[in-house]
Every structure is written in C-alpha cells, then in structure tokens.
Scaffold this active site. Structure first.
Site, mmCIF file in Angstrom:
data_model
loop_
_atom_site.group_PDB
_atom_site.id
_atom_site.type_symbol
_atom_site.label_atom_id
_atom_site.label_comp_id
_atom_site.label_asym_id
_atom_site.label_seq_id
_atom_site.Cartn_x
_atom_site.Cartn_y
_atom_site.Cartn_z
ATOM 1 N N LYS A 24 -7.253 4.360 2.526
ATOM 2 C CA LYS A 24 -7.389 3.409 3.634
ATOM 3 C C LYS A 24 -7.766 4.161 4.913
ATOM 4 C CE LYS A 24 -6.219 0.087 6.578
ATOM 5 N NZ LYS A 24 -5.140 0.530 7.409
ATOM 6 N N GLY A 67 0.839 -1.203 0.000
ATOM 7 C CA GLY A 67 0.000 0.000 0.000
ATOM 8 C C GLY A 67 0.873 1.251 0.000
ATOM 9 N N HIS A 68 1.857 1.281 0.897
ATOM 10 C CA HIS A 68 2.802 2.407 0.925
ATOM 11 C C HIS A 68 3.533 2.514 -0.420
ATOM 12 C CE1 HIS A 68 2.984 1.336 5.431
ATOM 13 N NE2 HIS A 68 2.475 2.546 5.410
HETATM 14 P P1 AMP Z 1 0.844 4.664 7.882
HETATM 15 O O1 AMP Z 1 2.266 4.269 7.748
HETATM 16 O O2 AMP Z 1 -0.057 3.562 8.307
HETATM 17 O O3 AMP Z 1 0.666 5.925 8.677
HETATM 18 O O4 AMP Z 1 0.348 5.029 6.421
HETATM 19 C C1 AMP Z 1 1.038 5.952 5.621
HETATM 20 C C2 AMP Z 1 0.206 6.261 4.401
HETATM 21 O O5 AMP Z 1 -0.035 5.054 3.669
HETATM 22 C C3 AMP Z 1 -1.179 6.831 4.755
HETATM 23 O O6 AMP Z 1 -1.509 7.851 3.831
HETATM 24 C C4 AMP Z 1 -2.066 5.631 4.601
HETATM 25 O O7 AMP Z 1 -3.410 5.965 4.283
HETATM 26 C C5 AMP Z 1 -1.416 4.908 3.449
HETATM 27 N N1 AMP Z 1 -1.801 3.490 3.450
HETATM 28 C C6 AMP Z 1 -1.747 2.630 4.498
HETATM 29 N N2 AMP Z 1 -2.248 1.422 4.143
HETATM 30 C C7 AMP Z 1 -2.644 1.544 2.846
HETATM 31 C C8 AMP Z 1 -3.242 0.648 1.915
HETATM 32 N N3 AMP Z 1 -3.559 -0.606 2.236
HETATM 33 N N4 AMP Z 1 -3.490 1.107 0.661
HETATM 34 C C9 AMP Z 1 -3.189 2.384 0.321
HETATM 35 N N5 AMP Z 1 -2.620 3.277 1.162
HETATM 36 C C10 AMP Z 1 -2.351 2.869 2.402
#
Ligand code: AMP
Length: 281
Positions: free
Chosen positions: A149, A36-37
């Site tokens: 997400k 996702g990232h």
């Molecule tokens: P985090 O590291 O969880 O704070 O996420 C960093 C970024 O990645 C944020 O903008 C999240 O929305 C995005 N993100 C996390 N999981 C996903 C996913 N499964 N698909 C798309 N973007 C994601």
C-alpha cells in the site's frame, strides 16, 4: 500477549527469545488496526516464533499542519484484534521513550525519497527511516512485514536495509482492499459518506489504467491525462500526483512496461489517500 511500553523491557524480551533460538517476526504500524494490518500480522505469525507488533504514531514523519494530533488511536481495540491473531508482544512506547530530550540522530535515504510522496511531504521519509531503524534496533527482527500500500515506503526501506547491511528480511505484502476496491487505511475514518464514495476514484483509476495498458495503450502521458479527467469529475477530489514509475528506481517512465507501477495520491476533501499497482502482469 504482553503490552510493552519501554525500550529496556522490549530489549529484554528480545534477548530472552534469542536465547531460546526463536525467530522474531515484526510488524511496525501506527495502530488503529484494520484488515490490511491484520494480513501482515497473520503472515508474521507464520514466519516467526515470537510475533511483535509495534504501535507508535511517529511524530517525526508528520509535517507541520498534517494530522499527527488527529490520527486515530485506540490501543484497547488494537490489543483485542492483535490478541486474536496471536501477537505475542505489542510494543507501544510513549514519544519520550523513542525521542528523549537531546535526541539528535536521523537516517536519510537520498534520491528515491525526494519524489512522489517525498516531494509533497518533505521530511516524511526521514522520519520513517529513522523510526524504522530505531524499531529494528530495539526489536532485532529476523523478518519484518510491510504493505505494498505504501509502495514508496517499502522501496525506501529495502534501500536502507541494503545500504546499511541490516540483518533483516523485509517482506512486502499485497494491498488489502474493501469489497468495493478502496485500499484499507486508518485514515479512511476521516471520510464522510459522500467522500467515501468519491474515494473509489483511486482504485477505479488503477483499473482504467490497467485496461488501457492491456489493450496496448502504453503511453504514460495518455494514461495519466485520462485519469486526470476521470478524477476531476469528483467534486471533492484534488490530485496530489499521478505517476507511472519503474518499480525499483521510482523514475518516471514514458512508456508502460512490466516494471511499471502507477502511483497516485489524491486528496478527498482534507484527507490524502494513496494507492498503487502494477499495470501489466
Ligand atoms: P500504518 O499503520 O498506516 O503505518 O501501516 C503499517 C503497515 O501496514 C505498513 O507497512 C503499511 O504499508 C501496511 N498497510 C497499511 N494499509 C494496508 C493495506 N490496505 N493493505 C496492506 N498493508 C497495509
């Protein structure tokens, strides 16, 4: 690829890039990267000359008793993945660099931060908007990419950028899922084998709701009751919230329409998972 840990060096790199007329694309994360990232980073690579990834597990967005200490961290692995995508700079500051002694300033978006995740996690969005604001000031991106997400987070950031006249284009990217439908999350590593199976109830709920809406069952209450029943069949699942809201205001809707988003947060064991999606499209 360079790993930068101080604000001063990061700001110097930004100055150099801007001096050359480069466009800066930025993906803020808490690390422990998954596909996702990486999808955000790939889009960022297309949109910027300089691609900056930040990795910072931000203490101000975690509540007491939440998983700040346990949150998975692996900078070595993250840098290998980032390098393959073509990230130019990883900004990975220590906590003291972001919140030095005497730190006292916070950014608060009202209203839309008080519902959904904000109701269960008071102070969470204040931590998010504060750190994103700081990161935007440090990295000064032309474009910043976020995932759908975290739908409410994206809505809150759009609001902050608009309200504070921040010169950055905020782009929302689709939810990246495992083959069986589970939304990718760094927190999925907390799940045991059987919990991982039960976690499918989130994406399956979304499918059930979409099916209901597609045949004209548009009553939000009915949809939500059906999902509650479905989720309650999973022994380790505990619902935090299931709501059908307007995509922009996040106000609850009685009847599903083209602006309706189903948002759900469910604990599987101790792990709190979220998912969301439009119901009609
Ligand atoms: P985090 O590291 O969880 O704070 O996420 C960093 C970024 O990645 C944020 O903008 C999240 O929305 C995005 N993100 C996390 N999981 C996903 C996913 N499964 N698909 C798309 N973007 C994601």
């Amino acid at each position: 690829m360079e790993i930068v840990s101080t604000v001063a060096t990061m700001q110097q790199r930004v100055k150099e890039a801007k001096g050359k007329g480069q466009q800066i694309a930025f993906v803020p994360t808490m690390g422990y990267l998954h596909d996702g990232h990486l999808s955000l980073l790939k889009e960022g690579r297309k949109r910027g000359d300089l691609l900056v990834l930040s990795i910072f597990v931000n203490p101000t967005q975690f509540g007491r008793g939440e998983d700040f200490e346990d949150y998975p961290r692996d900078l070595q692995r993250d840098s290998e993945l980032a390098e393959k995508i073509g990230v130019d700079i990883i900004f990975a500051p220590l906590i003291n660099e972001m919140y030095p002694r005497g730190y006292a300033t916070y950014v608060d978006v009202e209203g839309i931060t008080e519902v959904l995740c904000g109701a269960t996690r008071p102070g969470h969005f204040r931590g998010v908007t504060t750190v994103v604001n700081k990161l935007f000031n440090i990295v000064q991106p032309h474009v910043a990419l976020f995932g759908n997400k975290d739908f409410q987070q994206l809505t809150v950031i759009h609001r902050m950028v608009l309200d504070l006249n921040m010169p950055v284009e905020v782009v929302g990217m689709p939810i990246f899922r495992e083959d069986d439908g589970l939304a990718m999350s760094s927190r999925n590593v907390y799940l045991s084998g059987s919990q991982r199976q039960q976690a499918l109830v989130l994406s399956q709920s979304l499918e059930v709701a979409r099916r209901m809406a597609s045949v004209g069952d548009l009553d939000s209450h009915e949809i939500i009751e059906t999902l509650k029943e479905k989720i309650s069949t999973q022994s380790e699942a505990r619902i935090d919230y299931i709501k059908i809201c307007h995509q922009l205001t996040l106000e609850e809707q009685r009847k599903v329409d083209a602006d309706s988003v189903l948002l759900l947060a469910v604990f599987i064991g101790k792990t709190r998972l979220i998912d969301n999606g439009f119901l009609l499209y």
